[in-house]
Design a protein around this motif. Structure first.
Motif, PDB file in Angstrom:
ATOM      1  N   PRO A   1      -7.235 -10.608  -0.670  1.00 24.43           N
ATOM      2  CA  PRO A   1      -6.361 -11.794  -0.973  1.00 24.43           C
ATOM      3  C   PRO A   1      -6.331 -12.693   0.224  1.00 24.43           C
ATOM      4  O   PRO A   1      -6.518 -12.545   1.322  1.00 24.43           O
ATOM      5  CB  PRO A   1      -5.087 -10.964  -1.188  1.00 24.43           C
ATOM      6  N   GLN A   2      -5.928 -14.078  -0.361  1.00 22.64           N
ATOM      7  CA  GLN A   2      -5.794 -15.120   0.606  1.00 22.64           C
ATOM      8  C   GLN A   2      -4.923 -14.902   1.717  1.00 22.64           C
ATOM      9  O   GLN A   2      -4.903 -15.663   2.757  1.00 22.64           O
ATOM     10  CB  GLN A   2      -5.427 -16.605  -0.140  1.00 22.64           C
ATOM     11  N   ASP A   3      -3.891 -14.248   1.469  1.00 18.59           N
ATOM     12  CA  ASP A   3      -2.631 -13.993   2.321  1.00 18.59           C
ATOM     13  C   ASP A   3      -2.880 -12.763   3.342  1.00 18.59           C
ATOM     14  O   ASP A   3      -1.913 -12.556   4.160  1.00 18.59           O
ATOM     15  CB  ASP A   3      -1.386 -13.909   1.644  1.00 18.59           C
ATOM     16  N   ALA A   4      -4.132 -12.094   3.157  1.00 16.68           N
ATOM     17  CA  ALA A   4      -4.378 -10.866   3.856  1.00 16.68           C
ATOM     18  C   ALA A   4      -4.522 -11.259   5.310  1.00 16.68           C
ATOM     19  O   ALA A   4      -5.176 -12.092   5.906  1.00 16.68           O
ATOM     20  CB  ALA A   4      -5.715 -10.138   3.569  1.00 16.68           C
TER      21      ALA A   4
ATOM     22  N   PRO B   1      -1.121  -1.047   9.234  1.00 12.48           N
ATOM     23  CA  PRO B   1      -0.478  -2.136   9.755  1.00 12.48           C
ATOM     24  C   PRO B   1       0.525  -2.746   9.022  1.00 12.48           C
ATOM     25  O   PRO B   1       0.705  -2.890   7.886  1.00 12.48           O
ATOM     26  CB  PRO B   1      -1.648  -3.182  10.059  1.00 12.48           C
ATOM     27  N   ASP B   2       1.652  -3.355   9.855  1.00 13.99           N
ATOM     28  CA  ASP B   2       2.426  -4.261   9.076  1.00 13.99           C
ATOM     29  C   ASP B   2       1.851  -5.618   8.387  1.00 13.99           C
ATOM     30  O   ASP B   2       0.606  -6.166   8.887  1.00 13.99           O
ATOM     31  CB  ASP B   2       3.644  -4.813  10.061  1.00 13.99           C
ATOM     32  N   GLY B   3       2.497  -6.182   7.623  1.00 12.78           N
ATOM     33  CA  GLY B   3       2.073  -7.488   6.820  1.00 12.78           C
ATOM     34  C   GLY B   3       1.016  -7.339   5.911  1.00 12.78           C
ATOM     35  O   GLY B   3       0.590  -6.288   5.486  1.00 12.78           O
ATOM     36  N   PRO B   4       0.737  -8.292   5.152  1.00 12.02           N
ATOM     37  CA  PRO B   4      -0.363  -8.131   3.983  1.00 12.02           C
ATOM     38  C   PRO B   4      -1.572  -7.733   4.423  1.00 12.02           C
ATOM     39  O   PRO B   4      -2.159  -8.579   5.198  1.00 12.02           O
ATOM     40  CB  PRO B   4      -0.011  -9.584   3.332  1.00 12.02           C
TER      41      PRO B   4
ATOM     42  N   THR C   1      -7.527  -9.354  11.596  1.00 17.17           N
ATOM     43  CA  THR C   1      -7.795  -8.183  12.205  1.00 17.17           C
ATOM     44  C   THR C   1      -8.467  -7.189  11.292  1.00 17.17           C
ATOM     45  O   THR C   1      -8.233  -7.013  10.181  1.00 17.17           O
ATOM     46  CB  THR C   1      -6.537  -7.460  12.502  1.00 17.17           C
ATOM     47  N   ALA C   2      -9.515  -6.564  12.056  1.00 20.99           N
ATOM     48  CA  ALA C   2     -10.465  -5.868  11.138  1.00 20.99           C
ATOM     49  C   ALA C   2     -10.306  -4.270  11.689  1.00 20.99           C
ATOM     50  O   ALA C   2     -10.655  -4.120  12.993  1.00 20.99           O
ATOM     51  CB  ALA C   2     -11.822  -6.090  11.383  1.00 20.99           C
ATOM     52  N   ILE C   3      -9.902  -3.509  10.795  1.00 16.13           N
ATOM     53  CA  ILE C   3      -9.829  -1.726  11.367  1.00 16.13           C
ATOM     54  C   ILE C   3     -10.923  -1.060  10.585  1.00 16.13           C
ATOM     55  O   ILE C   3     -10.872  -1.221   9.215  1.00 16.13           O
ATOM     56  CB  ILE C   3      -8.591  -1.241  10.960  1.00 16.13           C
ATOM     57  N   VAL C   4     -11.959  -0.765  11.268  1.00 16.74           N
ATOM     58  CA  VAL C   4     -13.127  -0.329  10.848  1.00 16.74           C
ATOM     59  C   VAL C   4     -13.306   1.253  11.078  1.00 16.74           C
ATOM     60  O   VAL C   4     -13.461   1.616  12.214  1.00 16.74           O
ATOM     61  CB  VAL C   4     -14.220  -1.089  11.051  1.00 16.74           C
ATOM     62  N   HIS C   5     -13.718   2.059  10.150  1.00 19.42           N
ATOM     63  CA  HIS C   5     -14.072   3.333  10.110  1.00 19.42           C
ATOM     64  C   HIS C   5     -15.527   3.470   9.363  1.00 19.42           C
ATOM     65  O   HIS C   5     -15.816   3.111   8.351  1.00 19.42           O
ATOM     66  CB  HIS C   5     -13.243   4.389   9.692  1.00 19.42           C
ATOM     67  N   VAL C   6     -16.368   4.003  10.214  1.00 18.00           N
ATOM     68  CA  VAL C   6     -17.860   4.326   9.783  1.00 18.00           C
ATOM     69  C   VAL C   6     -18.419   5.558   9.837  1.00 18.00           C
ATOM     70  O   VAL C   6     -18.492   5.921  11.180  1.00 18.00           O
ATOM     71  CB  VAL C   6     -18.712   3.106  10.008  1.00 18.00           C
TER      72      VAL C   6
ATOM     73  N   PHE D   1       0.353   2.191  -0.612  1.00 19.61           N
ATOM     74  CA  PHE D   1      -0.372   0.659  -0.820  1.00 19.61           C
ATOM     75  C   PHE D   1      -0.609   0.241  -2.020  1.00 19.61           C
ATOM     76  O   PHE D   1      -1.061   0.992  -2.904  1.00 19.61           O
ATOM     77  CB  PHE D   1      -1.639   0.890   0.241  1.00 19.61           C
ATOM     78  N   ASP D   2      -0.563  -1.017  -2.109  1.00 22.81           N
ATOM     79  CA  ASP D   2      -0.621  -1.669  -3.495  1.00 22.81           C
ATOM     80  C   ASP D   2      -2.096  -1.473  -4.164  1.00 22.81           C
ATOM     81  O   ASP D   2      -2.956  -1.949  -3.527  1.00 22.81           O
ATOM     82  CB  ASP D   2      -0.527  -3.102  -3.374  1.00 22.81           C
ATOM     83  N   LYS D   3      -2.337  -0.980  -4.990  1.00 24.29           N
ATOM     84  CA  LYS D   3      -3.844  -0.529  -5.663  1.00 24.29           C
ATOM     85  C   LYS D   3      -4.539  -1.927  -5.803  1.00 24.29           C
ATOM     86  O   LYS D   3      -5.707  -1.865  -5.788  1.00 24.29           O
ATOM     87  CB  LYS D   3      -3.676   0.303  -6.832  1.00 24.29           C
ATOM     88  N   ARG D   4      -3.654  -2.857  -6.052  1.00 26.45           N
ATOM     89  CA  ARG D   4      -4.520  -4.452  -6.225  1.00 26.45           C
ATOM     90  C   ARG D   4      -5.016  -4.907  -5.090  1.00 26.45           C
ATOM     91  O   ARG D   4      -5.719  -5.789  -5.311  1.00 26.45           O
ATOM     92  CB  ARG D   4      -3.560  -5.275  -7.066  1.00 26.45           C
ATOM     93  N   ARG D   5      -4.846  -4.294  -4.308  1.00 23.55           N
ATOM     94  CA  ARG D   5      -5.200  -4.806  -2.894  1.00 23.55           C
ATOM     95  C   ARG D   5      -6.402  -3.554  -2.083  1.00 23.55           C
ATOM     96  O   ARG D   5      -6.788  -3.667  -1.096  1.00 23.55           O
ATOM     97  CB  ARG D   5      -4.251  -4.812  -1.682  1.00 23.55           C
ATOM     98  N   ILE D   6      -6.853  -2.867  -3.184  1.00 24.60           N
ATOM     99  CA  ILE D   6      -7.671  -1.672  -2.770  1.00 24.60           C
ATOM    100  C   ILE D   6      -8.909  -2.095  -3.473  1.00 24.60           C
ATOM    101  O   ILE D   6      -8.934  -2.043  -4.898  1.00 24.60           O
ATOM    102  CB  ILE D   6      -7.352  -0.468  -2.723  1.00 24.60           C
ATOM    103  N   ASP D   7     -10.356  -2.315  -3.030  1.00 28.75           N
ATOM    104  CA  ASP D   7     -11.454  -2.163  -3.807  1.00 28.75           C
ATOM    105  C   ASP D   7     -12.368  -0.783  -3.231  1.00 28.75           C
ATOM    106  O   ASP D   7     -12.588  -0.846  -1.843  1.00 28.75           O
ATOM    107  CB  ASP D   7     -12.542  -3.399  -3.403  1.00 28.75           C
ATOM    108  N   ALA D   8     -12.625   0.128  -4.066  1.00 28.62           N
ATOM    109  CA  ALA D   8     -13.405   1.300  -3.702  1.00 28.62           C
ATOM    110  C   ALA D   8     -14.633   1.252  -4.435  1.00 28.62           C
ATOM    111  O   ALA D   8     -14.656   1.043  -5.526  1.00 28.62           O
ATOM    112  CB  ALA D   8     -12.502   2.476  -4.164  1.00 28.62           C
ATOM    113  N   VAL D   9     -15.881   1.113  -3.745  1.00 30.40           N
ATOM    114  CA  VAL D   9     -17.178   0.975  -4.527  1.00 30.40           C
ATOM    115  C   VAL D   9     -17.898   2.424  -4.229  1.00 30.40           C
ATOM    116  O   VAL D   9     -18.147   2.680  -3.177  1.00 30.40           O
ATOM    117  CB  VAL D   9     -17.878  -0.222  -3.789  1.00 30.40           C
ATOM    118  N   GLY D  10     -18.389   2.920  -5.383  1.00 30.57           N
ATOM    119  CA  GLY D  10     -19.147   3.997  -5.222  1.00 30.57           C
ATOM    120  C   GLY D  10     -20.615   3.657  -5.139  1.00 30.57           C
ATOM    121  O   GLY D  10     -21.246   3.310  -6.104  1.00 30.57           O
ATOM    122  N   TYR D  11     -21.077   3.730  -3.608  1.00 25.09           N
ATOM    123  CA  TYR D  11     -22.574   3.316  -3.569  1.00 25.09           C
ATOM    124  C   TYR D  11     -23.568   4.350  -4.128  1.00 25.09           C
ATOM    125  O   TYR D  11     -24.649   3.960  -4.262  1.00 25.09           O
ATOM    126  CB  TYR D  11     -22.706   2.925  -2.012  1.00 25.09           C
TER     127      TYR D  11
END
Length: 261
Positions: free
Chosen positions: A132-135, A215-218, A162-167, A243-253
């Motif tokens: 989302p644009q406000d993220a 984190p706090d914030g959108p 801010t990017a929080i990344v787990h790989v 967390f708002d499901k509309r702000r989650i994208d889960a892609v099955g690779y």
């Protein structure tokens, strides 16, 4: 709103192929007719790479006749698999694609012996990553198949984010250097693959469950990896953390036990 997909097909010649890490092969391509190629606004965009239908047979493409795509010359369909566009240069038609090296995969088998001059096919891309644009922050959670998308996403992020990344990767040697203008927090988890004591080849869902607060914030969460694990990870963020499901994208690779088609 996303624009409608524009179907089109291209041949591409390998200019370089190298083993990037023990579990990843990087292939550089030159796309013929790249002026027609329509990139998306999604940093995780993927194309389908088409490979030879049999040893010694050339890659052929569908043709457009009377507004319809088909193989009107009777040529055989080429096996194809989706792969992330790691980098794309619209001026030169140069494309970089990273392929996970594993036994038995159509793309991985091709990449293991790919060399300059080899020809494959591809199509226009599609994508899902759309914060989302406000993220103000993005949480990226991926197994090794989603690493190419994660790499491109963080490289293209703005400096005010801010990017929080787990790989999840197979071993320490599979780690890559990822650069970003964003405030980047990167955690590697070296336990991808089957092993004693594990309940499957990916621990993506367990990694998600280890995250007890956001984190706090959108914000926005993007998950990429084995389909069942990605779904379970999404459920944790949605149901356990609220967390708002509309702000989650889960892609099955990929799906364990099935070909990635």
């Amino acid at each position: 709103m996303c624009e409608a997909y524009h179907e089109d097909y291209f041949l591409a010649e390998v200019t370089c192929a190298l083993r990037l890490t023990p579990s990843m092969t990087r292939v550089k391509l030159k796309v013929e007719g790249h002026e027609r190629y329509i990139a998306t606004d999604h940093a995780d965009e993927w194309v389908r790479l088409a490979f030879s239908p049999a040893d010694g047979e050339p890659v052929t493409l569908p043709e457009l006749r009377d507004g319809k795509w088909g193989r009107f010359d009777g040529s055989p369909s080429c096996p194809n698999r989706p792969y992330t566009v790691r980098r794309w240069d619209p001026e030169t038609g140069a494309m970089v694609v990273d392929l996970v090296a594993h036994e038995g995969g159509v793309g991985a088998s091709w990449a293991a012996t790919a060399k300059a001059g080899d020809v494959i096919g591809l199509c226009n891309p599609e994508g899902r990553y759309e914060p989302p644009q406000d993220a103000e922050w993005v949480l990226l959670l991926a197994d090794i198949t989603g690493l190419p998308a994660v790499g491109r996403i963080v490289e293209e992020m703005r400096s005010d984010m801010t990017a929080i990344v787990h790989v999840e990767v197979s071993m320490d040697a599979d780690r890559q250097v990822l650069s970003s203008a964003a405030n980047l927090s990167l955690t590697w988890h070296c336990h991808h693959g089957h092993a004693e004591g594990r309940d499957g080849p990916s621990q993506l869902a367990a990694i998600a469950r280890s995250i007890e607060a956001l984190p706090d914030g959108p914000g926005y969460i993007y998950i990429a990896g084995e389909a069942r694990c990605a779904s379970a990870a999404r459920k944790h963020f949605r149901d356990t953390l609220g967390f708002d499901k509309r702000r989650i994208d889960a892609v099955g690779y990929w799906i364990e036990g099935q070909a990635r088609v």
